[in-house]
Design an enzyme around this catalytic site. Structure first.
Site, short mmCIF file in Angstrom:
data_model
loop_
_atom_site.label_atom_id
_atom_site.label_comp_id
_atom_site.label_asym_id
_atom_site.label_seq_id
_atom_site.Cartn_x
_atom_site.Cartn_y
_atom_site.Cartn_z
N ASP A 1 -3.90 -1.81 -6.68
CA ASP A 1 -4.36 -2.35 -5.41
C ASP A 1 -5.68 -3.12 -5.58
O ASP A 1 -6.77 -2.55 -5.48
CB ASP A 1 -4.51 -1.19 -4.43
CG ASP A 1 -4.88 -1.62 -3.02
OD1 ASP A 1 -5.24 -2.80 -2.85
OD2 ASP A 1 -4.82 -0.78 -2.12
N GLN B 1 -0.87 2.31 -5.92
CA GLN B 1 -2.30 2.49 -5.65
C GLN B 1 -3.20 1.98 -6.78
O GLN B 1 -4.23 1.36 -6.53
CB GLN B 1 -2.60 3.96 -5.40
CG GLN B 1 -2.96 4.22 -3.96
CD GLN B 1 -3.06 5.68 -3.62
OE1 GLN B 1 -2.88 6.54 -4.47
NE2 GLN B 1 -3.34 5.96 -2.37
N SER C 1 -8.19 -3.17 -2.53
CA SER C 1 -9.07 -1.99 -2.40
C SER C 1 -10.16 -1.98 -3.46
O SER C 1 -11.32 -1.70 -3.16
CB SER C 1 -8.25 -0.70 -2.52
OG SER C 1 -7.45 -0.55 -1.40
N TYR D 1 -2.50 -1.02 8.50
CA TYR D 1 -3.49 -2.07 8.80
C TYR D 1 -3.78 -2.09 10.30
O TYR D 1 -3.03 -1.51 11.10
CB TYR D 1 -2.93 -3.44 8.40
CG TYR D 1 -3.02 -3.72 6.92
CD1 TYR D 1 -4.25 -3.96 6.31
CD2 TYR D 1 -1.89 -3.75 6.13
CE1 TYR D 1 -4.34 -4.23 4.96
CE2 TYR D 1 -1.96 -4.02 4.78
CZ TYR D 1 -3.20 -4.26 4.20
OH TYR D 1 -3.28 -4.52 2.86
N ARG E 1 0.84 -1.20 0.00
CA ARG E 1 0.00 0.00 0.00
C ARG E 1 0.88 1.25 0.00
O ARG E 1 0.95 1.97 0.98
CB ARG E 1 -0.94 -0.06 1.17
CG ARG E 1 -1.95 -1.15 0.86
CD ARG E 1 -2.99 -1.33 1.84
NE ARG E 1 -4.20 -1.72 1.14
CZ ARG E 1 -5.33 -1.98 1.74
NH1 ARG E 1 -5.42 -1.86 3.02
NH2 ARG E 1 -6.38 -2.35 1.04
P1 NAD Z 1 -8.78 -4.51 6.20
O1 NAD Z 1 -9.66 -5.07 5.15
O2 NAD Z 1 -7.52 -5.21 6.56
O3 NAD Z 1 -9.67 -4.37 7.55
C1 NAD Z 1 -10.93 -3.76 7.52
C2 NAD Z 1 -11.08 -2.86 8.72
O4 NAD Z 1 -11.27 -3.64 9.91
C3 NAD Z 1 -9.89 -1.96 9.00
O5 NAD Z 1 -10.30 -0.61 9.00
C4 NAD Z 1 -9.43 -2.40 10.39
O6 NAD Z 1 -8.89 -1.33 11.14
C5 NAD Z 1 -10.72 -2.93 10.98
N1 NAD Z 1 -10.57 -3.77 12.17
C6 NAD Z 1 -9.66 -4.75 12.42
N2 NAD Z 1 -9.86 -5.30 13.64
C7 NAD Z 1 -10.95 -4.66 14.17
C8 NAD Z 1 -11.65 -4.78 15.40
N3 NAD Z 1 -11.27 -5.63 16.37
N4 NAD Z 1 -12.71 -3.95 15.61
C9 NAD Z 1 -13.08 -3.06 14.66
N5 NAD Z 1 -12.46 -2.90 13.48
C10 NAD Z 1 -11.40 -3.69 13.24
O7 NAD Z 1 -8.40 -3.00 5.92
P2 NAD Z 1 -8.51 -2.20 4.54
O8 NAD Z 1 -9.92 -1.84 4.32
O9 NAD Z 1 -7.85 -2.99 3.48
O10 NAD Z 1 -7.68 -0.87 4.83
C11 NAD Z 1 -7.05 -0.53 6.03
C12 NAD Z 1 -6.43 0.85 5.92
O11 NAD Z 1 -5.51 0.95 4.83
C13 NAD Z 1 -7.42 1.96 5.69
O12 NAD Z 1 -7.00 3.08 6.44
C14 NAD Z 1 -7.27 2.31 4.26
O13 NAD Z 1 -7.67 3.63 3.98
C15 NAD Z 1 -5.79 2.12 4.09
N6 NAD Z 1 -5.44 1.92 2.68
C16 NAD Z 1 -4.34 2.55 2.18
C17 NAD Z 1 -3.99 2.39 0.84
C18 NAD Z 1 -2.79 3.08 0.25
O14 NAD Z 1 -2.19 3.88 0.92
N7 NAD Z 1 -2.42 2.78 -0.96
C19 NAD Z 1 -4.74 1.58 0.03
C20 NAD Z 1 -5.86 0.93 0.57
C21 NAD Z 1 -6.19 1.10 1.90
#
Ligand code: NAD
Length: 391
Positions: free
Chosen positions: A133, A130, A136, A231, A125
């Site tokens: 990805d 991006q 996402s 994450y 990430r």
């Molecule tokens: P993910 O699919 O791994 O997890 C989904 C969500 O579950 C996350 O927000 C995580 O914090 C939450 N979670 C985990 N344990 C939990 C608990 N016990 N209770 C409540 N919530 C819980 O995560 P994702 O959707 O793939 O993305 C995570 C982060 O990465 C986000 O901030 C997203 O914006 C960021 N992101 C960055 C990039 C980049 O920079 N290129 C790309 C995609 C996502």
């Protein structure tokens, strides 16, 4: 005079996994590849389940039927069996969402056949990656579809309606996990007129939730649930206890719960216990997008819709595939961006520098071996288990 080198040949498989409707190439991405001077072929009917007809591919310059011995790159959604790529030459590379830790047998067979393999779900990430990805692009659609699935099962309306016969209250939707899928679920539920709240362990998620007009419900102060890579981390027992009390209380007043919480590389955390489901109002609906990773709800049965004391729990697997046309279009674009980034215009080939951050993160089979560090650990654990059994 030496004959000119054959152009890079990229082939696309027809997916064979159960319930997989997506395809790794669309007519649009085929046109983009063609501009790189690439030769494209695909198994006939590969796009059919996603509503892309063979004729549209043919018009985009794709050959129907794959001469496997001439192929350099294989694009897929899920890993194809080696037998499907009959006669594929050593040195060819498979690119797709390979779930490497769950598909060690396939990976080992590919290694023995001299194939390379790149797991797109491991794209790091970072800003440069991006547009590649896939996690996402697919999660975003899953978050949207989860809310529609909930709306279809729910016996009430989402928006508040004031009529001459009385007022219909707005549905209350609680989103657990506010990452990519969760944020899209919040936005979708808001657009349908629901009263939306959400929880997450990452503090940064709070602002994003509130900026979408939803209420953030979370354990105050204490640990930050975010790792350096963005994450969630696995939380302490104390935090999880406080979170469980909070969720239990909040859920009682909710009509819909959308579960999206994941912890990278681990089983999904169980955030809704059986007792919490017992305390929900009959007619409530839970959609568990984490069903494939063990589920966020204790009552979830992967791949099924079950009912527990009047509460329906939806555990659909492979939700992006339920929006196959859009999911394929975004996924195919992710694959194109990945290939284009490593395309060498001079030779026309794809070049994978060993010291490139993206290559290091996604390459799992190379030179006849499983090369990714995450797979070395898996292999060691497998050998250890075997040793334990024989000693
Ligand atoms: P993910 O699919 O791994 O997890 C989904 C969500 O579950 C996350 O927000 C995580 O914090 C939450 N979670 C985990 N344990 C939990 C608990 N016990 N209770 C409540 N919530 C819980 O995560 P994702 O959707 O793939 O993305 C995570 C982060 O990465 C986000 O901030 C997203 O914006 C960021 N992101 C960055 C990039 C980049 O920079 N290129 C790309 C995609 C996502």
């Amino acid at each position: 005079m030496p004959s000119p080198a054959a152009p890079l040949h990229i082939a696309v498989v027809k997916e064979t996994a159960a319930h997989e409707r997506r395809v790794a190439l669309t007519p649009d991405s085929a046109k983009r590849f063609a501009k790189l001077g690439v030769r494209l072929s695909m198994e006939p009917g590969a796009g059919e389940a996603a509503a892309f007809a063979d004729a549209a591919y043919r018009d985009a310059g794709v050959e129907l039927g794959v001469p496997w011995a001439e192929v350099d790159i294989v694009l897929c959604v899920q890993p194809p069996p080696l037998a499907q790529m009959k006669g594929v030459k050593s040195g060819a590379a498979v690119i797709g969402m390979l779930s490497p830790q769950q598909n060690l047998a396939s990976l080992n067979a590919w290694a023995a056949a001299g194939l390379d393999a790149f797991a797109m779900e491991w794209v790091p990430r970072i800003t440069r990656a991006q547009s590649m990805d896939v996690v996402s692009s697919q999660s975003n659609l899953a978050g949207y579809k989860a809310v529609l699935d909930a709306a279809a099962e729910y016996g009430g309306a989402f928006p508040m309606m004031m009529t001459a016969a009385g007022t219909v209250p707005a549905a209350r939707v609680f989103v657990l996990g506010a990452g990519v899928a969760g944020l899209q679920a919040i936005a979708t539920a808001k657009r349908l007129g629901a009263i939306v709240s959400a929880t997450d362990v990452r503090r940064a998620a709070g602002e994003q939730v509130e900026s979408l007009g939803a209420k953030f419900v979370a354990v105050e102060g204490g640990e930050s649930g975010e790792t350096a890579s963005g994450y969630a981390k696995e939380m302490s027992a104390d935090y999880l206890r406080q979170q469980a009390a909070l969720v239990a209380e909040h859920l009682k007043s909710q009509n819909i719960a959308i579960c999206t919480a994941l912890v990278f590389g681990r089983r999904a955390p169980v955030l809704i216990s059986r007792a919490m489901v017992d305390a929900m109002q009959p007619g409530s609906v839970i959609v568990d997008l984490a069903a494939g990773q063990g589920g966020n709800c204790a009552c979830t049965e992967p791949g099924k819709i079950v009912e527990h004391k009047g509460v329906r729990i939806i555990g659909h697997l492979n939700v992006p595939s339920r929006l196959a046309a859009n999911a394929s279009a975004l996924y195919a674009r992710n694959l194109y961006q990945f290939c284009a980034a490593f395309h060498d215009a001079e030779s026309g080939a794809l070049r994978w520098p060993d010291d490139d951050e993206i290559v290091q993160a996604v390459r799992c089979v190379h030179g006849g071996r499983l090369v990714h560090p995450a797979l070395q650990t898996e292999k060691k654990q497998g050998e250890q288990k075997q040793g334990d059994q024989t000693s």
